[in-house]
Design a protein around this motif. Structure first.
Motif, PDB file in Angstrom:
ATOM      1  N   VAL A  96       0.004  -9.629 -34.140  1.00  0.00           N
ATOM      2  CA  VAL A  96       0.801  -8.855 -33.195  1.00  0.00           C
ATOM      3  C   VAL A  96      -0.163  -8.155 -32.257  1.00  0.00           C
ATOM      4  N   GLU A  97       0.049  -8.321 -30.959  1.00  0.00           N
ATOM      5  CA  GLU A  97      -0.780  -7.657 -29.955  1.00  0.00           C
ATOM      6  C   GLU A  97      -0.015  -6.462 -29.392  1.00  0.00           C
ATOM      7  N   VAL A  98      -0.682  -5.311 -29.349  1.00  0.00           N
ATOM      8  CA  VAL A  98      -0.103  -4.105 -28.768  1.00  0.00           C
ATOM      9  C   VAL A  98      -0.948  -3.737 -27.547  1.00  0.00           C
ATOM     10  N   PRO A  99      -0.417  -3.946 -26.330  1.00  0.00           N
ATOM     11  CA  PRO A  99      -1.168  -3.592 -25.134  1.00  0.00           C
ATOM     12  C   PRO A  99      -1.244  -2.071 -24.948  1.00  0.00           C
ATOM     13  N   VAL A 100      -2.413  -1.603 -24.529  1.00  0.00           N
ATOM     14  CA  VAL A 100      -2.633  -0.184 -24.256  1.00  0.00           C
ATOM     15  C   VAL A 100      -3.036  -0.056 -22.786  1.00  0.00           C
ATOM     16  N   THR A 101      -2.300   0.773 -22.050  1.00  0.00           N
ATOM     17  CA  THR A 101      -2.594   1.025 -20.641  1.00  0.00           C
ATOM     18  C   THR A 101      -2.834   2.511 -20.462  1.00  0.00           C
ATOM     19  N   GLN A 102      -3.976   2.854 -19.851  1.00  0.00           N
ATOM     20  CA  GLN A 102      -4.261   4.248 -19.547  1.00  0.00           C
ATOM     21  C   GLN A 102      -4.471   4.373 -18.048  1.00  0.00           C
ATOM     22  N   HIS A 103      -3.695   5.253 -17.438  1.00  0.00           N
ATOM     23  CA  HIS A 103      -3.752   5.444 -15.994  1.00  0.00           C
ATOM     24  C   HIS A 103      -5.030   6.189 -15.604  1.00  0.00           C
ATOM     25  N   TYR A 104      -5.390   6.083 -14.344  1.00  0.00           N
ATOM     26  CA  TYR A 104      -6.597   6.744 -13.859  1.00  0.00           C
ATOM     27  C   TYR A 104      -6.302   8.200 -13.516  1.00  0.00           C
ATOM     28  N   LYS A 105      -7.356   8.977 -13.453  1.00  0.00           N
ATOM     29  CA  LYS A 105      -7.229  10.387 -13.120  1.00  0.00           C
ATOM     30  C   LYS A 105      -7.040  10.518 -11.613  1.00  0.00           C
ATOM     31  N   VAL A 106      -5.950  11.135 -11.236  1.00  0.00           N
ATOM     32  CA  VAL A 106      -5.641  11.334  -9.823  1.00  0.00           C
ATOM     33  C   VAL A 106      -6.324  12.615  -9.359  1.00  0.00           C
ATOM     34  N   VAL A 107      -7.204  12.471  -8.369  1.00  0.00           N
ATOM     35  CA  VAL A 107      -7.844  13.624  -7.761  1.00  0.00           C
ATOM     36  C   VAL A 107      -7.201  13.796  -6.395  1.00  0.00           C
ATOM     37  N   ALA A 108      -6.430  14.865  -6.262  1.00  0.00           N
ATOM     38  CA  ALA A 108      -5.666  15.085  -5.029  1.00  0.00           C
ATOM     39  C   ALA A 108      -6.549  15.610  -3.912  1.00  0.00           C
ATOM     40  N   VAL A 109      -6.253  15.138  -2.705  1.00  0.00           N
ATOM     41  CA  VAL A 109      -6.896  15.641  -1.501  1.00  0.00           C
ATOM     42  C   VAL A 109      -6.039  16.802  -1.011  1.00  0.00           C
ATOM     43  N   LEU A 117      -0.005  16.152   6.333  1.00  0.00           N
ATOM     44  CA  LEU A 117       0.127  15.606   4.974  1.00  0.00           C
ATOM     45  C   LEU A 117       1.260  14.584   4.911  1.00  0.00           C
ATOM     46  N   LYS A 118       2.401  14.909   5.484  1.00  0.00           N
ATOM     47  CA  LYS A 118       3.549  13.992   5.476  1.00  0.00           C
ATOM     48  C   LYS A 118       3.197  12.677   6.167  1.00  0.00           C
ATOM     49  N   ALA A 119       2.508  12.751   7.295  1.00  0.00           N
ATOM     50  CA  ALA A 119       2.121  11.541   8.029  1.00  0.00           C
ATOM     51  C   ALA A 119       1.130  10.700   7.222  1.00  0.00           C
ATOM     52  N   LEU A 120       0.158  11.351   6.585  1.00  0.00           N
ATOM     53  CA  LEU A 120      -0.838  10.619   5.795  1.00  0.00           C
ATOM     54  C   LEU A 120      -0.210   9.999   4.544  1.00  0.00           C
ATOM     55  N   LEU A 121       0.710  10.714   3.909  1.00  0.00           N
ATOM     56  CA  LEU A 121       1.404  10.157   2.742  1.00  0.00           C
ATOM     57  C   LEU A 121       2.197   8.912   3.129  1.00  0.00           C
ATOM     58  N   LYS A 122       2.853   8.968   4.267  1.00  0.00           N
ATOM     59  CA  LYS A 122       3.652   7.824   4.720  1.00  0.00           C
ATOM     60  C   LYS A 122       2.773   6.588   4.901  1.00  0.00           C
ATOM     61  N   LEU A 123       1.551   6.792   5.368  1.00  0.00           N
ATOM     62  CA  LEU A 123       0.638   5.668   5.616  1.00  0.00           C
ATOM     63  C   LEU A 123      -0.170   5.239   4.393  1.00  0.00           C
ATOM     64  N   LEU A 124      -0.565   6.196   3.564  1.00  0.00           N
ATOM     65  CA  LEU A 124      -1.603   5.906   2.571  1.00  0.00           C
ATOM     66  C   LEU A 124      -1.209   6.077   1.108  1.00  0.00           C
ATOM     67  N   ASP A 125      -0.041   6.629   0.809  1.00  0.00           N
ATOM     68  CA  ASP A 125       0.353   6.863  -0.584  1.00  0.00           C
ATOM     69  C   ASP A 125       0.767   5.547  -1.230  1.00  0.00           C
ATOM     70  N   LYS A 126      -0.230   4.783  -1.667  1.00  0.00           N
ATOM     71  CA  LYS A 126      -0.003   3.425  -2.184  1.00  0.00           C
ATOM     72  C   LYS A 126       0.801   3.383  -3.482  1.00  0.00           C
ATOM     73  N   ASP A 127       0.623   4.393  -4.346  1.00  0.00           N
ATOM     74  CA  ASP A 127       1.337   4.372  -5.620  1.00  0.00           C
ATOM     75  C   ASP A 127       2.660   5.136  -5.585  1.00  0.00           C
ATOM     76  N   GLY A 128       2.983   5.741  -4.440  1.00  0.00           N
ATOM     77  CA  GLY A 128       4.276   6.396  -4.259  1.00  0.00           C
ATOM     78  C   GLY A 128       4.492   7.637  -5.099  1.00  0.00           C
ATOM     79  N   ASP A 129       3.403   8.300  -5.531  1.00  0.00           N
ATOM     80  CA  ASP A 129       3.554   9.476  -6.383  1.00  0.00           C
ATOM     81  C   ASP A 129       3.660  10.787  -5.608  1.00  0.00           C
ATOM     82  N   GLY A 130       3.604  10.715  -4.257  1.00  0.00           N
ATOM     83  CA  GLY A 130       3.708  11.921  -3.448  1.00  0.00           C
ATOM     84  C   GLY A 130       2.439  12.745  -3.413  1.00  0.00           C
ATOM     85  N   ILE A 131       1.348  12.166  -3.915  1.00  0.00           N
ATOM     86  CA  ILE A 131       0.039  12.833  -3.919  1.00  0.00           C
ATOM     87  C   ILE A 131      -0.929  11.953  -3.149  1.00  0.00           C
ATOM     88  N   LEU A 132      -1.640  12.546  -2.226  1.00  0.00           N
ATOM     89  CA  LEU A 132      -2.677  11.811  -1.505  1.00  0.00           C
ATOM     90  C   LEU A 132      -3.964  11.965  -2.311  1.00  0.00           C
TER      91      LEU A 132
END
Length: 181
Positions: A96-109, A117-132
């Motif tokens: 039985v294989e159990v996959p483990v995924t660990q997300h990266y540490k988000v360092v906010a600008v 900020l709103k304009a930059l998020l619209k263009l660059l927020d690739k993961d859609g988390d609302g954090i640049l």
């Protein structure tokens, strides 16, 4: 004289494993923080588990028949990349294989100007988390912030070291010192 017979009563199934193993949860998905996850192993025989990634530590590497809890200690992920591993549980005839995924540490600008900020998020927020994040702005070479309602763009200075092209047309800017960009 030979007499042979067969019966349909109590047939033996062909697919019954005498040493089955079930692991819950079937996958692990965690944040970048260091943490401990408990897995429940239900087995009909002796079993073993292996993890080759050094950021995963197991409280034990095997067990016997019955239910066992195993603790998986996960080290902090300080990288700017998600990391993945597989815990492999085995009995004599099953794995039985159990996959483990660990997300990266988000360092906010930090950007104080909410319009920028709103304009930059619209263009660059690739993961859609609302954090640049620093990951999302790294390597940006072109930036089109035209018609975004910007009155000040001073916070852009030094934020994008790889920037080659910047469009700020149609905004309310009075001046911008680009010598530091």
């Amino acid at each position: 004289l030979t007499c042979l017979g067969c019966s349909d009563q109590n047939p033996e199934p062909d697919n019954v494993l005498s040493d089955s193993i079930v692991v819950e949860p079937q996958s692990v998905n965690v944040s970048s923080a260091p943490q401990e996850v408990v897995l429940k192993v239900q087995a009909d025989a002796d079993w073993g588990v292996s993890a080759v990634d050094p950021w995963l530590k197991l409280s034990q590497t095997g067990g016997g028949k019955g239910e066992t809890e195993i603790k998986v200690s996960i080290e902090e992920n300080n990288a700017e990349e998600q990391r993945e591993a597989v815990l492999l549980f085995r009995t004599t005839s099953q794995k039985v294989e159990v996959p483990v995924t660990q997300h990266y540490k988000v360092v906010a600008v930090e950007i104080k100007d909410q319009t920028l900020l709103k304009a930059l998020l619209k263009l660059l927020d690739k993961d859609g988390d609302g954090i640049l994040s620093t990951k999302e702005i790294s390597g940006v070479t072109e930036l089109n912030l035209s018609d975004c309602g910007l009155a000040d763009a001073a916070e852009l200075v030094g934020l994008f070291p790889d920037l080659v092209s910047l469009d700020l047309s149609g905004n309310k800017l009075e001046s911008l010192d680009i010598r530091l960009m």
